[in-house]
Design a protein around this motif. Structure first.
Motif, PDB file in Angstrom:
ATOM      1  N   ARG B   9      -9.433  79.740  32.083  1.00 37.94           N
ATOM      2  CA  ARG B   9      -8.495  78.623  32.044  1.00 37.94           C
ATOM      3  C   ARG B   9      -8.859  77.597  33.107  1.00 37.94           C
ATOM      4  O   ARG B   9      -9.142  77.935  34.246  1.00 37.94           O
ATOM      5  CB  ARG B   9      -7.069  79.097  32.260  1.00 37.94           C
ATOM      6  CG  ARG B   9      -6.084  77.915  32.211  1.00 37.94           C
ATOM      7  CD  ARG B   9      -4.660  78.355  31.970  1.00 37.94           C
ATOM      8  NE  ARG B   9      -4.249  79.295  32.987  1.00 37.94           N
ATOM      9  CZ  ARG B   9      -3.504  80.367  32.743  1.00 37.94           C
ATOM     10  NH1 ARG B   9      -3.096  80.636  31.527  1.00 37.94           N
ATOM     11  NH2 ARG B   9      -3.173  81.166  33.718  1.00 37.94           N
ATOM     12  N   LEU B  10      -8.870  76.339  32.688  1.00 39.45           N
ATOM     13  CA  LEU B  10      -9.120  75.249  33.623  1.00 39.45           C
ATOM     14  C   LEU B  10      -7.993  74.236  33.497  1.00 39.45           C
ATOM     15  O   LEU B  10      -7.595  73.879  32.390  1.00 39.45           O
ATOM     16  CB  LEU B  10     -10.472  74.584  33.321  1.00 39.45           C
ATOM     17  CG  LEU B  10     -10.796  73.406  34.255  1.00 39.45           C
ATOM     18  CD1 LEU B  10     -12.187  73.565  34.843  1.00 39.45           C
ATOM     19  CD2 LEU B  10     -10.681  72.078  33.544  1.00 39.45           C
ATOM     20  N   ALA B  11      -7.465  73.814  34.642  1.00 41.59           N
ATOM     21  CA  ALA B  11      -6.462  72.747  34.643  1.00 41.59           C
ATOM     22  C   ALA B  11      -6.969  71.632  35.544  1.00 41.59           C
ATOM     23  O   ALA B  11      -7.567  71.892  36.586  1.00 41.59           O
ATOM     24  CB  ALA B  11      -5.121  73.275  35.164  1.00 41.59           C
ATOM     25  N   TYR B  12      -6.794  70.410  35.103  1.00 36.27           N
ATOM     26  CA  TYR B  12      -7.205  69.296  35.955  1.00 36.27           C
ATOM     27  C   TYR B  12      -6.177  68.182  35.861  1.00 36.27           C
ATOM     28  O   TYR B  12      -5.373  68.126  34.930  1.00 36.27           O
ATOM     29  CB  TYR B  12      -8.597  68.769  35.564  1.00 36.27           C
ATOM     30  CG  TYR B  12      -8.610  67.999  34.270  1.00 36.27           C
ATOM     31  CD1 TYR B  12      -8.882  68.627  33.062  1.00 36.27           C
ATOM     32  CD2 TYR B  12      -8.313  66.633  34.251  1.00 36.27           C
ATOM     33  CE1 TYR B  12      -8.874  67.926  31.874  1.00 36.27           C
ATOM     34  CE2 TYR B  12      -8.302  65.918  33.064  1.00 36.27           C
ATOM     35  CZ  TYR B  12      -8.571  66.566  31.874  1.00 36.27           C
ATOM     36  OH  TYR B  12      -8.553  65.877  30.696  1.00 36.27           O
ATOM     37  N   ALA B  13      -6.217  67.307  36.868  1.00 38.17           N
ATOM     38  CA  ALA B  13      -5.429  66.077  36.830  1.00 38.17           C
ATOM     39  C   ALA B  13      -6.406  64.931  36.960  1.00 38.17           C
ATOM     40  O   ALA B  13      -7.464  65.068  37.580  1.00 38.17           O
ATOM     41  CB  ALA B  13      -4.432  66.050  37.985  1.00 38.17           C
ATOM     42  N   SER B  14      -6.091  63.808  36.352  1.00 35.81           N
ATOM     43  CA  SER B  14      -6.948  62.634  36.493  1.00 35.81           C
ATOM     44  C   SER B  14      -6.088  61.388  36.354  1.00 35.81           C
ATOM     45  O   SER B  14      -4.951  61.446  35.889  1.00 35.81           O
ATOM     46  CB  SER B  14      -8.069  62.638  35.447  1.00 35.81           C
ATOM     47  OG  SER B  14      -7.519  62.560  34.149  1.00 35.81           O
ATOM     48  N   ARG B  15      -6.673  60.282  36.799  1.00 33.93           N
ATOM     49  CA  ARG B  15      -5.953  59.018  36.713  1.00 33.93           C
ATOM     50  C   ARG B  15      -6.282  58.350  35.388  1.00 33.93           C
ATOM     51  O   ARG B  15      -7.452  58.219  35.026  1.00 33.93           O
ATOM     52  CB  ARG B  15      -6.353  58.106  37.873  1.00 33.93           C
ATOM     53  CG  ARG B  15      -5.486  56.865  37.997  1.00 33.93           C
ATOM     54  CD  ARG B  15      -6.053  55.898  39.015  1.00 33.93           C
ATOM     55  NE  ARG B  15      -5.997  56.376  40.383  1.00 33.93           N
ATOM     56  CZ  ARG B  15      -4.889  56.343  41.154  1.00 33.93           C
ATOM     57  NH1 ARG B  15      -3.770  55.868  40.655  1.00 33.93           N
ATOM     58  NH2 ARG B  15      -4.924  56.764  42.394  1.00 33.93           N
ATOM     59  N   SER B  16      -5.243  57.960  34.650  1.00 36.45           N
ATOM     60  CA  SER B  16      -5.464  57.318  33.355  1.00 36.45           C
ATOM     61  C   SER B  16      -5.966  55.890  33.548  1.00 36.45           C
ATOM     62  O   SER B  16      -5.477  55.157  34.395  1.00 36.45           O
ATOM     63  CB  SER B  16      -4.154  57.288  32.576  1.00 36.45           C
ATOM     64  OG  SER B  16      -4.276  56.353  31.510  1.00 36.45           O
ATOM     65  N   LEU B  17      -6.969  55.521  32.754  1.00 33.53           N
ATOM     66  CA  LEU B  17      -7.445  54.139  32.753  1.00 33.53           C
ATOM     67  C   LEU B  17      -7.106  53.456  31.427  1.00 33.53           C
ATOM     68  O   LEU B  17      -7.644  52.403  31.103  1.00 33.53           O
ATOM     69  CB  LEU B  17      -8.964  54.094  32.994  1.00 33.53           C
ATOM     70  CG  LEU B  17      -9.488  54.682  34.313  1.00 33.53           C
ATOM     71  CD1 LEU B  17     -11.003  54.551  34.406  1.00 33.53           C
ATOM     72  CD2 LEU B  17      -8.844  54.011  35.524  1.00 33.53           C
ATOM     73  N   LEU B  18      -6.207  54.074  30.653  1.00 31.76           N
ATOM     74  CA  LEU B  18      -5.841  53.479  29.361  1.00 31.76           C
ATOM     75  C   LEU B  18      -5.098  52.172  29.585  1.00 31.76           C
ATOM     76  O   LEU B  18      -4.147  52.121  30.368  1.00 31.76           O
ATOM     77  CB  LEU B  18      -4.935  54.438  28.577  1.00 31.76           C
ATOM     78  CG  LEU B  18      -5.569  55.710  28.026  1.00 31.76           C
ATOM     79  CD1 LEU B  18      -4.518  56.541  27.287  1.00 31.76           C
ATOM     80  CD2 LEU B  18      -6.731  55.379  27.105  1.00 31.76           C
ATOM     81  N   PRO B  19      -5.503  51.111  28.901  1.00 31.21           N
ATOM     82  CA  PRO B  19      -4.759  49.851  29.035  1.00 31.21           C
ATOM     83  C   PRO B  19      -3.368  50.015  28.417  1.00 31.21           C
ATOM     84  O   PRO B  19      -3.226  50.550  27.308  1.00 31.21           O
ATOM     85  CB  PRO B  19      -5.607  48.836  28.265  1.00 31.21           C
ATOM     86  CG  PRO B  19      -6.615  49.615  27.496  1.00 31.21           C
ATOM     87  CD  PRO B  19      -6.661  51.018  28.006  1.00 31.21           C
ATOM     88  N   GLU B  20      -2.356  49.571  29.149  1.00 30.90           N
ATOM     89  CA  GLU B  20      -0.965  49.795  28.756  1.00 30.90           C
ATOM     90  C   GLU B  20      -0.679  49.262  27.347  1.00 30.90           C
ATOM     91  O   GLU B  20       0.082  49.863  26.584  1.00 30.90           O
ATOM     92  CB  GLU B  20      -0.039  49.135  29.789  1.00 30.90           C
ATOM     93  CG  GLU B  20       1.374  49.685  29.833  1.00 30.90           C
ATOM     94  CD  GLU B  20       1.441  51.197  29.982  1.00 30.90           C
ATOM     95  OE1 GLU B  20       2.225  51.804  29.243  1.00 30.90           O
ATOM     96  OE2 GLU B  20       0.702  51.776  30.823  1.00 30.90           O
TER      97      GLU B  20
END
Lengths: 444, 142
Positions: B9-20
């Protein structure tokens, strides 16, 4: 996050005759092919020449050491795919060797867009890698150069990018730098300095100056700290800060450090007992394992008892110590009677466990705390409770001197008590040392 | 080797770069791809999408998780990936979900997730289970 399907097929530059020269591990172009593509593009070049980037993975060796070479290879393959996938298909991406990658942009790039691409690549390559269930973290340092302003010859352009890469590493890694002409002149100066420094020892250009250390209780001279000077022909007297980092980087510190120990013990043997000499020891001197032998031979040759030699080590020397080998060497030195002091305390981690883990004879409080009574008091108290003496460095005024004494330091050194001086002056000072503290303003 | 049958199992967090402006369509596309790829690779998991962060759990064989995670790492729609957990797990937490998704959540922010890496793996799993709990009843295509 979802997954985007990407095809990472390497497409060597179409004009190149040598398109089959690829790096077997990553499938990227290899060094020769990269150079050929660059030469080709420079020859074909219009008004805007090509741009190149050199990329080094930071801390890759640590991953290789910790997780093994197969994992290291897998990381290189992933890094190659990340790079390939982030660039245009007609850009040339190469692995030049080891953890060194290069990018040749197929279309003209200006500095702004190259910086933006580099920032993206630094972030992309620094994302975690999962290798056989283990998470690995590396960083990326990047240097860039653009033709024709930085060079029009492939080797020249590559060397510019390399100097820029070196700059990025010097700035703390994980960043991008453009080549600038002063990098070339600095590299040239560095090379000249290294050549001159190699010759300095055999040509007798190195000298030791001695800075007095005074016992705050008896007010008597306790000894001197030996400080290295380089009398470089045509450049005057060069302070250690200007050449010791280079000596450490080039490994010259080993032979210079050996010479310092021999020279300082010979000089100290001329002083009346119990005056001591303190010698700085660089972290690298512990790594080649010669220090204990050098000290033993120097003491014997000079006829100086071990108790009159003090070695000053910095915290970083102990922190860089992967195993216990530095401490073992310090222990062996202590068994010869040599005293060990912890130098520049307060500037680094100032770790209490360091102080507790090794029986230092002395703690030297960094000069930057000369006016901080609370810190001086705390360290002096800590030293006293651990059975260590404490030296206050950087004492420049009678008020500071009085405060150091009041706060419990056992020794002091600084401009007030005497500047570093040549051995003859140190000998003269010893002769009139009786009234050193009684009229401090007249000394130094 | 038995290792390959274990659940990794791997869990990660990341910052979204999706344009709103296009978040909604992007998320539909993203989940479609994820579910298709994951089903083929035997990966299960869950995705949490907050105002500015992704938290994702991937479960499967170590090899499949590795391949999937590396593909995700190349995705330009996020950045600053922080691994919260990477370990062999006793069982799948999200069995039956090729990528469970509970819609956009209000918190937590990426900075909070990335800054508290010691507490975050727990938080992330708790959050994901919470999201799943709210889903029970309404079926999400697995």
């Amino acid at each position: 996050m979802a997954e985007q399907k990407r095809e990472h097929r390497e497409q060597p530059c179409a004009r190149c005759p040598t398109r089959h020269m690829t790096d077997p591990l990553t499938g990227l172009a290899d060094r020769r092919q990269f150079r050929d593509c660059l030469a080709e593009q420079l020859t074909a070049g219009g008004p805007d020449g090509p741009g190149v980037m050199l990329i080094d993975l930071d801390r890759f060796k640590a991953v290789n050491d910790a997780l093994g070479h197969p994992a290291g290879d897998a990381l290189l393959q992933s890094a190659a795919r990340r790079l390939r996938g982030a660039l245009r298909p007609d850009d040339t991406v190469a692995r030049l060797g080891g953890d060194e990658f290069a990018v040749l942009f197929a279309r003209p790039v200006d500095r702004g867009s190259m910086s933006a691409i580099a920032a993206r690549l630094v972030e992309l390559l620094a994302r975690p890698y999962l290798l056989r269930g283990q998470v690995a973290l590396v960083g990326a340092s990047i240097g860039g150069a653009i033709a024709p302003e930085d060079g029009t010859d492939p080797d020249r352009l590559m060397s510019c990018a390399d100097l820029a890469l070196y700059q990025s590493k010097g700035r703390g890694r994980g960043c991008f730098s453009f080549f600038a002409p002063e990098m070339q002149s600095r590299a040239d100066e560095r090379r000249r300095l290294e050549i001159a420094l190699r010759a300095a020892l055999p040509r007798g250009e190195l000298a030791l100056h001695y800075q007095p250390q005074v016992n705050l209780h008896s007010q008597a001279l306790a000894g001197f700290e030996a400080l290295l000077r380089w009398n470089r022909p045509g450049n005057g007297l060069i302070p250690p800060t200007a050449f010791i980092p280079l000596a450490e980087e080039t490994g010259l510190i080993g032979s210079i450090g050996d010479w310092v120990v021999r020279e300082a013990t010979v000089e100290a043997a001329r002083w009346p007992a119990p005056l001591c000499v303190a010698v700085n020891v660089a972290p690298q001197q512990f790594q080649d394992g010669r220090l204990v032998g050098t000290v033993r031979a120097a003491l014997a040759a000079a006829g100086l008892p071990g108790s009159r030699l003090e070695l000053e080590v910095t915290e970083s020397a102990l922190l860089e110590d992967a195993g216990w080998c530095t401490r073992d060497q310090l222990q062996a030195l202590k068994e010869m009677g040599v005293r060990i002091s912890l130098d520049d305390f307060g500037t680094g981690y100032s770790s209490l466990s360091q102080l507790r883990n090794f029986p230092f004879d002395r703690v030297k409080i960094d000069r930057s705390f000369a006016d901080d009574a609370a810190v001086v008091r705390a360290v002096a108290l800590l030293g006293a409770s651990l059975g260590m003496r404490t030296t206050a460095e950087g004492v420049e005024t009678p008020e500071q001197l009085e405060r150091m004494r009041a706060e419990g330091c056992t020794e002091a050194q600084g401009f007030l008590l005497g500047l570093p001086m040549p051995p003859e002056e140190a000998a003269a000072l010893i002769r009139r040392s009786d009234d050193l503290l009684h009229k401090p303003g007249e000394v130094g | 080797m038995s290792v390959t049958h274990e659940v990794f199992r791997l869990a990660y967090a990341s910052r979204s770069l999706l344009p709103e402006a296009t978040v909604a369509e992007e998320m539909v596309r993203l989940l479609e791809h994820a579910r298709r790829n994951n089903a083929a690779a035997g990966i299960t998991g869950a995705l949490l999408f907050t105002e500015d962060a992704f938290v994702q759990v991937l479960e499967g064989t170590m090899e499949a998780v590795e391949v999937t995670f590396e593909r995700i790492q190349c995705d330009p729609r996020h950045a600053e990936v922080v691994v919260l957990e990477a370990a062999v797990a006793p069982a799948r937490d999200f069995a039956g979900w090729s990528m469970a998704y509970a819609g956009r959540q209000t918190g937590p922010h990426f900075d909070a997730l990335a800054a508290r890496t010691h507490a975050a793996p727990m938080d992330a799993l708790v959050l994901l289970h919470g999201a799943l709990g709210r889903l029970s009843g309404c079926r999400v295509p697995a």
